[in-house]
Design a protein around this motif. Structure first.
Motif, PDB file in Angstrom:
ATOM      1  N   SER A 102      26.499 -62.064  12.882  1.00  0.00           N
ATOM      2  CA  SER A 102      26.830 -63.480  12.803  1.00  0.00           C
ATOM      3  C   SER A 102      27.340 -63.996  14.152  1.00  0.00           C
ATOM      4  O   SER A 102      26.947 -65.073  14.600  1.00  0.00           O
ATOM      5  CB  SER A 102      27.877 -63.709  11.714  1.00  0.00           C
ATOM      6  N   PHE A 103      28.196 -63.220  14.804  1.00  0.00           N
ATOM      7  CA  PHE A 103      28.733 -63.612  16.111  1.00  0.00           C
ATOM      8  C   PHE A 103      27.616 -63.732  17.150  1.00  0.00           C
ATOM      9  O   PHE A 103      27.546 -64.713  17.890  1.00  0.00           O
ATOM     10  CB  PHE A 103      29.783 -62.602  16.580  1.00  0.00           C
ATOM     11  N   VAL A 104      26.742 -62.748  17.191  1.00  0.00           N
ATOM     12  CA  VAL A 104      25.635 -62.777  18.162  1.00  0.00           C
ATOM     13  C   VAL A 104      24.706 -63.958  17.878  1.00  0.00           C
ATOM     14  O   VAL A 104      24.249 -64.640  18.800  1.00  0.00           O
ATOM     15  CB  VAL A 104      24.857 -61.438  18.164  1.00  0.00           C
ATOM     16  N   LEU A 105      24.439 -64.229  16.611  1.00  0.00           N
ATOM     17  CA  LEU A 105      23.598 -65.361  16.233  1.00  0.00           C
ATOM     18  C   LEU A 105      24.237 -66.674  16.674  1.00  0.00           C
ATOM     19  O   LEU A 105      23.591 -67.515  17.302  1.00  0.00           O
ATOM     20  CB  LEU A 105      23.350 -65.361  14.725  1.00  0.00           C
ATOM     21  N   GLU A 106      25.511 -66.846  16.368  1.00  0.00           N
ATOM     22  CA  GLU A 106      26.212 -68.077  16.747  1.00  0.00           C
ATOM     23  C   GLU A 106      26.265 -68.238  18.255  1.00  0.00           C
ATOM     24  O   GLU A 106      26.045 -69.335  18.778  1.00  0.00           O
ATOM     25  CB  GLU A 106      27.619 -68.079  16.157  1.00  0.00           C
ATOM     26  N   LEU A 107      26.523 -67.167  18.971  1.00  0.00           N
ATOM     27  CA  LEU A 107      26.592 -67.222  20.430  1.00  0.00           C
ATOM     28  C   LEU A 107      25.227 -67.557  21.034  1.00  0.00           C
ATOM     29  O   LEU A 107      25.126 -68.404  21.926  1.00  0.00           O
ATOM     30  CB  LEU A 107      27.096 -65.881  20.981  1.00  0.00           C
ATOM     31  N   SER A 108      24.166 -66.927  20.542  1.00  0.00           N
ATOM     32  CA  SER A 108      22.835 -67.181  21.100  1.00  0.00           C
ATOM     33  C   SER A 108      22.354 -68.594  20.788  1.00  0.00           C
ATOM     34  O   SER A 108      21.748 -69.246  21.640  1.00  0.00           O
ATOM     35  CB  SER A 108      21.829 -66.129  20.614  1.00  0.00           C
ATOM     36  N   VAL A 109      22.655 -69.108  19.605  1.00  0.00           N
ATOM     37  CA  VAL A 109      22.276 -70.478  19.270  1.00  0.00           C
ATOM     38  C   VAL A 109      23.077 -71.462  20.124  1.00  0.00           C
ATOM     39  O   VAL A 109      22.526 -72.450  20.617  1.00  0.00           O
ATOM     40  CB  VAL A 109      22.442 -70.764  17.753  1.00  0.00           C
ATOM     41  N   SER A 110      24.349 -71.179  20.342  1.00  0.00           N
ATOM     42  CA  SER A 110      25.167 -72.054  21.189  1.00  0.00           C
ATOM     43  C   SER A 110      24.627 -72.101  22.612  1.00  0.00           C
ATOM     44  O   SER A 110      24.468 -73.179  23.196  1.00  0.00           O
ATOM     45  CB  SER A 110      26.625 -71.576  21.203  1.00  0.00           C
ATOM     46  N   ALA A 111      24.352 -70.949  23.179  1.00  0.00           N
ATOM     47  CA  ALA A 111      23.828 -70.886  24.546  1.00  0.00           C
ATOM     48  C   ALA A 111      22.464 -71.574  24.632  1.00  0.00           C
ATOM     49  O   ALA A 111      22.189 -72.325  25.585  1.00  0.00           O
ATOM     50  CB  ALA A 111      23.729 -69.436  25.008  1.00  0.00           C
ATOM     51  N   SER A 112      21.617 -71.357  23.645  1.00  0.00           N
ATOM     52  CA  SER A 112      20.290 -71.973  23.635  1.00  0.00           C
ATOM     53  C   SER A 112      20.383 -73.487  23.472  1.00  0.00           C
ATOM     54  O   SER A 112      19.562 -74.225  24.030  1.00  0.00           O
ATOM     55  CB  SER A 112      19.440 -71.378  22.519  1.00  0.00           C
ATOM     56  N   SER A 113      21.370 -73.963  22.728  1.00  0.00           N
ATOM     57  CA  SER A 113      21.565 -75.407  22.566  1.00  0.00           C
ATOM     58  C   SER A 113      21.908 -76.062  23.902  1.00  0.00           C
ATOM     59  O   SER A 113      21.376 -77.123  24.237  1.00  0.00           O
ATOM     60  CB  SER A 113      22.676 -75.691  21.562  1.00  0.00           C
ATOM     61  N   VAL A 114      22.788 -75.424  24.651  1.00  0.00           N
ATOM     62  CA  VAL A 114      23.163 -75.949  25.964  1.00  0.00           C
ATOM     63  C   VAL A 114      21.955 -75.918  26.901  1.00  0.00           C
ATOM     64  O   VAL A 114      21.678 -76.883  27.610  1.00  0.00           O
ATOM     65  CB  VAL A 114      24.354 -75.161  26.547  1.00  0.00           C
ATOM     66  N   LEU A 115      21.232 -74.819  26.894  1.00  0.00           N
ATOM     67  CA  LEU A 115      20.049 -74.698  27.743  1.00  0.00           C
ATOM     68  C   LEU A 115      18.993 -75.743  27.367  1.00  0.00           C
ATOM     69  O   LEU A 115      18.339 -76.323  28.239  1.00  0.00           O
ATOM     70  CB  LEU A 115      19.473 -73.287  27.646  1.00  0.00           C
ATOM     71  N   SER A 116      18.854 -76.022  26.075  1.00  0.00           N
ATOM     72  CA  SER A 116      17.916 -77.059  25.637  1.00  0.00           C
ATOM     73  C   SER A 116      18.320 -78.431  26.161  1.00  0.00           C
ATOM     74  O   SER A 116      17.467 -79.239  26.521  1.00  0.00           O
ATOM     75  CB  SER A 116      17.840 -77.101  24.112  1.00  0.00           C
ATOM     76  N   LEU A 117      19.611 -78.687  26.201  1.00  0.00           N
ATOM     77  CA  LEU A 117      20.089 -79.946  26.784  1.00  0.00           C
ATOM     78  C   LEU A 117      19.673 -80.059  28.244  1.00  0.00           C
ATOM     79  O   LEU A 117      19.242 -81.121  28.705  1.00  0.00           O
ATOM     80  CB  LEU A 117      21.604 -80.050  26.675  1.00  0.00           C
TER      81      LEU A 117
END
Length: 138
Positions: free
Chosen positions: A86-101
């Motif tokens: 869950s932690f890795v999923l949340e972290l990777s989605v967070s990082a990918s969200s910023v990168l998408s921005l």
């Protein structure tokens, strides 16, 4: 998070895999992708911003979506250690969200062209972030 949230994340990851696999297939075949809205796909996909660390962004996207789908599946079926997945999923989605921005900003202000597939990928990732955010708050 609930099993429904993980199932939704898995579904969005599958959509993302389809998006990025299409772009990779077109790039490898040296074909233009169909750009259903606008006409800037080729301009964006061939810009100098199409790679990070010498790896094409579509490949990085595919790896992210594969990771997110795998982690979501592990969480749905309950493979330990759930907390770590869950932690890795949340972290990777967070990082990918910023990168998408960043990528959306580059399309808007630097390249001045829009890639339908790139925007769809960003929306897919942002939906994943919203699902995680809402699940954490509830």
């Amino acid at each position: 998070m609930s099993m429904t949230a993980y199932a939704l994340l898995f579904t969005l990851a599958a959509i993302g895999i389809s998006e990025t696999a299409y772009l990779i297939r077109k790039r490898v075949a040296s074909e233009r992708p169909v750009c259903p809205i606008g006409g800037g796909c080729e301009m964006v996909l061939t810009s100098k911003y199409n790679k990070m660390f010498a790896v094409h962004n579509d490949v990085l996207g595919l790896l992210f979506y594969f990771l997110a789908g795998t982690l979501s599946a592990l969480l749905v079926i309950g493979v330990a250690p759930n907390g770590l997945w869950s932690f890795v999923l949340e972290l990777s989605v967070s990082a990918s969200s910023v990168l998408s921005l960043v990528f959306v900003y580059l399309q808007w202000r630097v390249i001045k062209a829009w890639c339908f597939w790139c925007v769809m990928s960003a929306v897919t990732i942002w939906l994943m972030a919203i699902i995680i955010g809402v699940s954490v708050l509830l």
